[in-house]
Write an enzyme that holds these catalytic residues in place. Structure first.
Site, short mmCIF file in Angstrom:
data_model
loop_
_atom_site.label_atom_id
_atom_site.label_comp_id
_atom_site.label_asym_id
_atom_site.label_seq_id
_atom_site.Cartn_x
_atom_site.Cartn_y
_atom_site.Cartn_z
N GLY A 1 -8.57 2.92 -8.80
CA GLY A 1 -7.82 4.15 -9.06
C GLY A 1 -7.78 4.47 -10.55
O GLY A 1 -7.75 3.56 -11.39
N GLN B 1 -3.46 -12.79 -12.72
CA GLN B 1 -3.13 -11.64 -13.57
C GLN B 1 -1.64 -11.53 -13.88
O GLN B 1 -1.20 -10.53 -14.43
CB GLN B 1 -3.70 -10.34 -12.99
N VAL C 1 -2.62 9.54 -7.41
CA VAL C 1 -1.82 10.23 -6.40
C VAL C 1 -0.37 10.17 -6.87
O VAL C 1 0.14 9.10 -7.23
CB VAL C 1 -1.98 9.60 -5.01
N LYS D 1 -5.28 5.74 -11.99
CA LYS D 1 -3.94 5.47 -12.53
C LYS D 1 -4.01 4.31 -13.51
O LYS D 1 -3.40 4.34 -14.57
CB LYS D 1 -2.96 5.11 -11.39
N LEU E 1 0.81 -1.22 0.00
CA LEU E 1 0.00 0.00 0.00
C LEU E 1 0.85 1.28 0.00
O LEU E 1 1.87 1.35 0.66
CB LEU E 1 -0.92 0.04 1.23
N GLN F 1 -7.81 -0.57 -16.67
CA GLN F 1 -8.40 -1.54 -15.71
C GLN F 1 -9.76 -1.04 -15.22
O GLN F 1 -10.72 -1.80 -15.14
CB GLN F 1 -7.44 -1.72 -14.53
N HIS G 1 -3.42 4.08 -2.59
CA HIS G 1 -4.40 3.15 -2.00
C HIS G 1 -5.12 3.82 -0.84
O HIS G 1 -6.34 3.68 -0.68
CB HIS G 1 -3.70 1.90 -1.45
N SER H 1 2.78 0.37 -6.45
CA SER H 1 3.52 -0.59 -5.61
C SER H 1 4.80 -1.02 -6.31
O SER H 1 5.81 -1.28 -5.68
CB SER H 1 2.67 -1.83 -5.34
#
Ligand code: PAF
Length: 321
Positions: free
Chosen positions: A182, A90, A211, A184, A62, A188, A66, A232
């Protein structure tokens, strides 16, 4: 194999969970490891306490991105379930499944810092959600056409199917009112929105802002990389690679700054030049920093149709890199 709880044992589990709830200390953050524990918790929150439920799926590791998604969920819903699960489906066999940051203790500390323990729980399955010893590729699998193709799927063709499948499983386990993703990972987000529409899933999809590393951070800090989107996987980057990655956000920001407030100057003849100009500019910025470009594309913001080669006034676009 997951054995569904009968209504009687579900009520019993919910009663036990709610007794535990009344007795527990608010400094404790509940960490649940099994599907039946999560189902019982959510059942109790929804039916006994009449709470609304939001869900934030993560793979752990995180960061502030997150945390902002969890905060968004807490702002809008009564109770929030956060999952921490590195989804094997994935990752392709040659990818970083084994290396992926697994930092549950630190993740829990970051969640506790929100001081909302009583309104949250964490689902951190100890065992594979696909069944112990079961190869995920033997399991039912979701395919999301169109938005799930091209862009990131060009280099990672297995990726969105694996994400959609595990998110569908998690939504079926948690049964939240809303789930948060998110922006970002914009493709997805669009894949999940399409799956939810196509399967008539009864869940609201919320999205949270990107962020970024602080622009006014400590410049002497070797890790500081102003504007880089938090991820991450940034922990994998060498100092040099972080600087290269930073070129993406710098180029995107230059393009955004160049457009904002200039829509009055736009003429139809400019549409094609602008699209090609932006894409070329962003590619060049990345390459000049020593980076290698997978893709830079302009797409329709809602449907991801494209690549768009000629901009039209009034349409909404997204630039993805
Ligand atoms: O964005 C992620 O971290 C993952 O793709 C998700 C949505 C948790 C599914 O594993």
């Amino acid at each position: 194999m997951h054995i569904p709880l009968s209504p009687k044992s579900r009520r019993k589990a919910a009663a036990a969970a709610s007794k535990e709830e009344d007795e527990r200390d608010d400094t404790t953050l509940d960490v649940l490891e099994t599907v039946s524990q999560v189902r019982a918790k959510v059942y109790s929150k929804r039916h006994k306490e009449q709470k609304t439920i939001a869900f934030v799926p993560t793979m752990g590791g995180l960061h502030q991105g997150h945390v902002s998604l969890i905060q968004l969920a807490l702002n809008k819903y009564d109770f929030v379930v956060v999952s921490v699960y590195v989804n094997p489906m994935q990752f392709a066999p040659n990818e970083d499944f084994d290396l992926y940051p697994r930092t549950l203790e630190e993740d829990l500390e970051k969640m506790k810092n929100l001081r909302e323990n009583a309104r949250m729980c964490v689902f951190a399955p100890k065992e594979s959600l696909f069944g112990k010893g079961v190869d995920p590729s033997e399991c039912a699998h979701v395919t999301v056409p169109n938005v799930g193709q091209g862009l990131c799927a060009t280099t990672r063709p297995h990726f969105f199917g694996g994400v959609a499948t595990v998110v569908l499983k998690l939504l079926n386990i948690v049964k939240p009112d809303a789930a948060v993703f998110g922006r970002k990972d914009y493709q997805q987000l669009k894949v999940i929105e399409k799956m939810v529409r196509d399967f008539d899933l009864d869940v609201e999809i919320l999205s949270g802002e990107i962020v970024r590393e602080p622009v006014n951070g400590d410049a002497s800090d070797a890790d500081s990389c102003p504007g880089l989107a938090m991820s991450s996987r940034n922990t994998y980057l060498t100092e040099k690679a972080r600087k290269q990655a930073e070129s993406i956000s710098v180029a995107l920001k230059d393009v955004a700054d160049g457009i904002s407030g200039r829509s009055d100057e736009f003429t139809p003849a400019m549409g094609a030049n602008m699209a090609q100009g932006w894409v070329g500019f962003i590619k060049r910025c990345i390459e000049l920093s020593g980076g290698k470009v997978d893709y830079v594309e302009i797409r329709q913001r809602e449907t991801l149709e494209g690549p768009v080669e000629k901009l039209v006034k009034g349409e909404k676009y997204v630039v993805l890199a």
